[in-house]
Design an enzyme around this catalytic site. Structure first.
Site, PDB file in Angstrom:
ATOM      1  N   HIS A  40       0.750  -1.318   0.107  1.00 49.71           N
ATOM      2  CA  HIS A  40      -0.019   0.072  -0.087  1.00 49.71           C
ATOM      3  C   HIS A  40       0.764   1.278   0.039  1.00 49.71           C
ATOM      4  CE1 HIS A  40      -3.324  -2.758   0.506  1.00 49.71           C
ATOM      5  NE2 HIS A  40      -4.122  -1.676  -0.172  1.00 49.71           N
ATOM      6  N   ARG A  75     -10.311   5.168  -1.206  1.00 49.56           N
ATOM      7  CA  ARG A  75      -9.727   4.140  -0.286  1.00 49.56           C
ATOM      8  C   ARG A  75     -10.123   4.850   1.161  1.00 49.56           C
ATOM      9  NH1 ARG A  75      -5.495   3.050  -4.098  1.00 49.56           N
ATOM     10  NH2 ARG A  75      -5.530   0.773  -4.613  1.00 49.56           N
ATOM     11  N   ARG A 130     -15.114   3.607  -1.263  1.00 48.69           N
ATOM     12  CA  ARG A 130     -15.227   2.217  -0.983  1.00 48.69           C
ATOM     13  C   ARG A 130     -15.401   2.059   0.573  1.00 48.69           C
ATOM     14  NH1 ARG A 130      -9.840  -1.256  -2.467  1.00 48.69           N
ATOM     15  NH2 ARG A 130      -9.132  -0.282  -0.756  1.00 48.69           N
ATOM     16  N   GLU A 166     -12.228  -8.872  -6.698  1.00 48.89           N
ATOM     17  CA  GLU A 166     -10.755  -9.243  -6.314  1.00 48.89           C
ATOM     18  C   GLU A 166     -10.272 -10.416  -5.737  1.00 48.89           C
ATOM     19  OE1 GLU A 166      -9.321  -5.981  -3.643  1.00 48.89           O
ATOM     20  OE2 GLU A 166     -11.412  -6.073  -2.534  1.00 48.89           O
ATOM     21  N   ASN A 214      -4.975  -5.582  -8.000  1.00 44.46           N
ATOM     22  CA  ASN A 214      -3.980  -5.716  -6.957  1.00 44.46           C
ATOM     23  C   ASN A 214      -4.076  -7.171  -6.176  1.00 44.46           C
ATOM     24  OD1 ASN A 214      -3.060  -3.305  -7.966  1.00 44.46           O
ATOM     25  ND2 ASN A 214      -4.102  -2.104  -6.009  1.00 44.46           N
ATOM     26  N   ASP A 215      -5.143  -7.010  -5.612  1.00 42.84           N
ATOM     27  CA  ASP A 215      -5.446  -8.317  -4.836  1.00 42.84           C
ATOM     28  C   ASP A 215      -5.873  -9.645  -5.787  1.00 42.84           C
ATOM     29  OD1 ASP A 215      -5.110  -7.825  -1.910  1.00 42.84           O
ATOM     30  OD2 ASP A 215      -7.001  -6.382  -2.301  1.00 42.84           O
ATOM     31  N   ARG A 260       1.426  -9.972  -2.127  1.00 41.17           N
ATOM     32  CA  ARG A 260       1.541  -8.798  -2.919  1.00 41.17           C
ATOM     33  C   ARG A 260       2.812  -7.838  -2.263  1.00 41.17           C
ATOM     34  NH1 ARG A 260      -3.889  -5.518  -2.202  1.00 41.17           N
ATOM     35  NH2 ARG A 260      -2.811  -3.453  -2.718  1.00 41.17           N
ATOM     36  N   CYS A 299     -10.077  -0.774 -11.150  1.00 42.93           N
ATOM     37  CA  CYS A 299      -9.297   0.290 -10.463  1.00 42.93           C
ATOM     38  C   CYS A 299      -8.052  -0.230  -9.614  1.00 42.93           C
ATOM     39  CB  CYS A 299     -10.464   0.635  -9.256  1.00 42.93           C
ATOM     40  SG  CYS A 299     -10.984  -0.448  -8.025  1.00 42.93           S
TER      41      CYS A 299
HETATM   42  C1  PEP Z   1      -6.791  -3.980  -5.617  1.00 37.71           C
HETATM   43  O1  PEP Z   1      -6.858  -4.832  -4.721  1.00 37.71           O
HETATM   44  O2  PEP Z   1      -6.698  -3.788  -6.761  1.00 37.71           O
HETATM   45  C2  PEP Z   1      -7.459  -2.550  -5.094  1.00 37.71           C
HETATM   46  C3  PEP Z   1      -7.815  -1.484  -5.782  1.00 37.71           C
HETATM   47  O3  PEP Z   1      -7.468  -2.521  -3.670  1.00 37.71           O
HETATM   48  P1  PEP Z   1      -6.545  -2.225  -2.922  1.00 37.71           P
HETATM   49  O4  PEP Z   1      -5.277  -2.148  -3.428  1.00 37.71           O
HETATM   50  O5  PEP Z   1      -6.926  -1.087  -1.854  1.00 37.71           O
HETATM   51  O6  PEP Z   1      -6.570  -3.498  -2.032  1.00 37.71           O
HETATM   52 MG    MG Z   2      -8.205  -4.610  -2.925  1.00 38.60          MG
END
Ligand code: PEP
Ligand code: MG
Length: 750
Positions: free
Chosen positions: A357, A464, A500, A599, A622-623, A633, A670
């Protein structure tokens, strides 16, 4: 066996530098195994295919540092080339044998060599020899285990002992965290919770540091004496005596005297104390007697207590420099809240990867970041000049003139590209065949929204909300949340804003709501936490719905949805909150659109069920990448395996596109992939035309969009999806971008 092994590993870990570490290792093996010779070879930094004899116990010392072997040359070179152990009864008769002249090794013909390997790279070879008795399988297994355990320590000690000198450039290799390049001054994060990472610093006022140290020691002494008194009630006299003994250790003696000597020599109090404590703890650790060896922990515990006091009453809080680069063992998103962002130009972290993050936030802020740098020499970096290359995943400490010139040129070229891209700002984002693409921004920082508003974005695709939660020391009240949400909804009035709901857990901790789990990414995270705590969820949703009154641009997005059930349960709570507010206001207000993050892989297979309820869905790449590829990650050990362009990800996303098409549910992306030029080529190829990204990525995204047609990208996707690996997909799309003369969008200056 395990005790011997642990002892050698500890000795190497505590060695002052790499030469000392290798001598300790060679002598430790001579002591523990019945051998005549132990030699340690390491690869040359400037040529990793050549091994140099770095230490030996048993061979003629004159050959140390002189003997060099290419991979494949001699038996030792063959161990390195094959990456496997060689156990040989008569080395001089082996076809690969090459005599090292004047070494004296022929007296010890029985040979066992094992490679030292870290992350698939051969770092060196440990070779042991004796005159009689073949090496047993047990001995081979012991040496292999030791080499595997030591590899990371050797890499770290080696990197840390290459002193960051003013005269030489020191390269720090990690992984690309957030794009961009910068030059500035390192500021080592000093949370003070860890004795070993207190940075070395010159003391600017010796008297003040001495006084602060004595005061801190005095405070801890008083506390301990008080505790001893209290403990007498519930503990035996003997146990309570431990606290008295602790207090006595602080009442004089070598711990105090050695620290004061260091301060008088010009070191600041924190590192003088932590170095002394480590030195004393190590002496205990080395004792054969287990009871005494355990006392090392007591000394460190005492060390931490005093260090905390020292930090609490910190006498030197250096001002964060202009062009400061935050450096730390594990820089976190919360750390960013503690530094003046207008002075921060880079981040270097020993742990983490591009999808941590803090890296995502850095990207959002346009701050280059290098993550996952093994052996980051934290103690030596404070105040040092650094170049951060967030494209290449490299940093340079004390760069020489040549490298500085080179990077100054790259930085200018990057700025020129950005300048050229400005002409796109007011042009619509549409492909060559006139297909419009909606570009939205990801945010969550409580910075001002002006850059996003002037970027040409059509709204906020992901806010976020956990970020404002993380920056407090308790849950924000409904009123506090209302203010934050009202602020962003007002700023973007007339455009959609996707808020979110709280997504904590995993690597997004709340200090005031600790979640301790062995497997946090697979545990209590996102919607799972808030469904178990409806009081937190309802407060948040109420704040959102109230903030939307009269503006009506709110969409609510639910994180970590794994199927229809959790979406339905969330929907119930949201409609309840909505009803409550209508009753309180005595008037009807619109229910915001409610959507689901896709995700978690199970959501792909339930996409149609989810779409039966959700008014929109957004892919969190991302997730989704982390869960689909089973790659943490944040883990730099597997950062090479983490790729949102993996063919499996392409197929999964195509399946999502197909799933939503039947219900015509609006779909966006996103995750970070949406702002990546190569990712954009793939996503448009799938027909996904709503992309939410960091504001800093918008113009580059637009450049890609206006350079291709949807149909062309559709054809490219058909080819990419059949490729065998993430690397092949990356290369394929990068090649297509190059052909269009757009290689500069994904690469540093050179
Ligand atoms: C994701 O998981 O792609 C996402 C946008 O959320 P975060 O990165 O905040 O987990
Ligand atoms: Mg996520």
């Amino acid at each position: 066996m395990i005790y011997r092994l642990q002892r050698i590993v500890q000795e190497v870990d505590h060695a002052a530098d790499i030469d000392a570490a290798l001598i300790v290792l060679a002598e430790g093996l001579i002591r523990d195994l019945d051998i005549g010779v132990c030699s340690i070879y390491l690869v040359r930094e400037d040529d990793p295919q050549v091994l140099v004899l770095k230490a030996s116990s048993g061979l003629n010392p004159a050959v140390v540092g002189k003997v060099e072997l290419r991979f494949g040359q001699g038996i030792v070179g063959t161990v390195a080339e094959r990456s496997e152990a060689m156990n040989i009864l008569n080395a001089p008769e082996h076809e690969k044998f090459e005599l090292v002249p004047e070494s004296g090794e022929t007296e010890f013909p029985i040979f066992l060599g094992v490679p030292i390997i870290t992350h698939g790279d051969v770092l060196g070879v440990i070779a042991v020899q004796r005159a009689v008795n073949a090496f047993t399988e047990d001995e081979e297994a012991y040496l292999t285990t030791l080499a595997a355990q030591l590899a990371a320590s050797i890499e770290r000690v080696e990197s840390q002992s290459q002193l960051v000198k003013e005269t030489a450039t020191h390269v720090l290799r990690g992984v690309a965290g957030a794009p961009g390049m910068s030059i500035g001054e390192a500021v080592v994060l000093n949370r003070g919770v860890d004795l070993v990472s207190v940075p070395d610093r010159i003391c600017s006022n010796i008297d003040a540091d001495l006084a602060a140290f004595r005061e801190a020691v005095g405070m801890v002494c008083d506390e301990l004496t008080e505790q001893a008194e209290k403990m007498r009630i519930s503990l035996s006299e003997e146990e309570a005596a431990l606290f008295v003994a602790y207090a006595q250790m602080l009442s004089g003696g070598s711990l105090i005297e050695d620290t004061e000597k260091r301060i008088l020599a010009g070191n600041w109090a924190q590192s003088s104390w932590s170095d002394t404590v480590e030195e004393h703890a190590y002496v205990f650790e080395q004792m054969e007697d287990r009871y005494l060896a355990e006392r090392a922990n007591d000394i460190r515990d005492l060390g931490l207590r005093v260090l905390r006091k020292l930090i609490a009453g910190q006498i030197q809080v250096p001002e964060f420099p202009k062009n400061g680069i935050l450096v730390g063992d594990e820089v976190s998103a919360i750390d960013l809240a503690d530094v003046p962002l207008d002075r921060l130009v880079g981040i270097v972290s020993a742990h983490g990867s591009s999808s941590s993050h803090v890296a995502i936030l850095a990207h959002a802020l346009g701050i280059p970041a290098v993550m996952g740098v093994p052996g980051l020499p934290l103690k030596q970096l404070d105040g040092i000049k650094l170049i951060v290359d967030g494209f290449g995943g490299l940093a340079f400490a004390n760069p020489d003139r040549r490298i500085l010139d080179e990077y100054e040129k790259y930085i200018d070229e990057e700025a020129a590209i950005d300048q050229d891209l400005l002409e796109l700002k007011n042009l619509p984002a549409a492909t060559v065949d006139k297909h419009p693409v909606r570009l939205l921004v990801n945010t969550g920082l409580m910075t001002d929204y002006t850059p996003s508003l002037h970027s040409g974005a059509e709204g906020v695709g992901l806010y976020r909300t956990e970020i404002p939660f993380q920056m407090r020391d308790r849950f924000p009240t409904e009123e506090e949340q209302y203010e934050i949400y009202r602020g962003v909804l007002t700023a973007f009035e007339g455009m959609p804003v996707v808020l979110r709901t709280l997504d904590v857990g995993g690597d997004k901790p709340l200090t005031y709501f600790p979640i301790n789990e062995a497997n946090p990414f697979l545990g209590w995270r996102g919607i799972r936490v808030t469904l178990d705590h409806p009081e937190i969820f309802i407060t948040q949703v109420r704040a959102m719905i109230r903030a939307n009154v009269g503006i009506n641009n709110l969409d609510i997005l639910l994180p970590m949805i794994s199927g229809r059930d959790d979406f339905e349960a969330s929907l119930d709570l949201i409609t309840r909150a909505h009803r409550e507010i209508e009753e309180e206001l005595g008037t009807k207000i619109p229910l915001p659109r409610i959507g689901a993050m896709i995700e978690v892989p199970s959501a792909i297979y339930q996409i149609e069920d989810i779409c039966a309820l959700a008014e929109f869905v957004s892919i969190g790449t991302n997730d989704l990448t982390q869960y689909l590829l089973a790659v943490d990650r944040n883990n730099e050990n597997v950062a090479d395996l983490y790729s949102s362009l993996h063919p499996a990800m392409l197929k999964a996303m195509c399946q999502i596109v197909q799933g939503v098409s039947r219900s015509r549910t609006p779909l966006s992306v996103c995750g970070e992939l949406a702002g990546d030029p190569l990712g954009i080529m793939a996503l448009l190829g799938m027909g996904i035309d709503t992309l939410s990204m960091s504001v800093g990525s918008l113009l580059r995204a637009k450049k890609v969009i206006v350079s291709f047609s949807m149909s062309e990208l559709g054809d490219l996707l058909d080819q990419a999806i059949r490729l065998p690996s993430a690397g092949a997909v990356l290369e394929f799309y990068a090649g297509k971008l190059e052909e269009r003369g757009l290689g500069g969008l994904i690469r540093a200056g050179g």
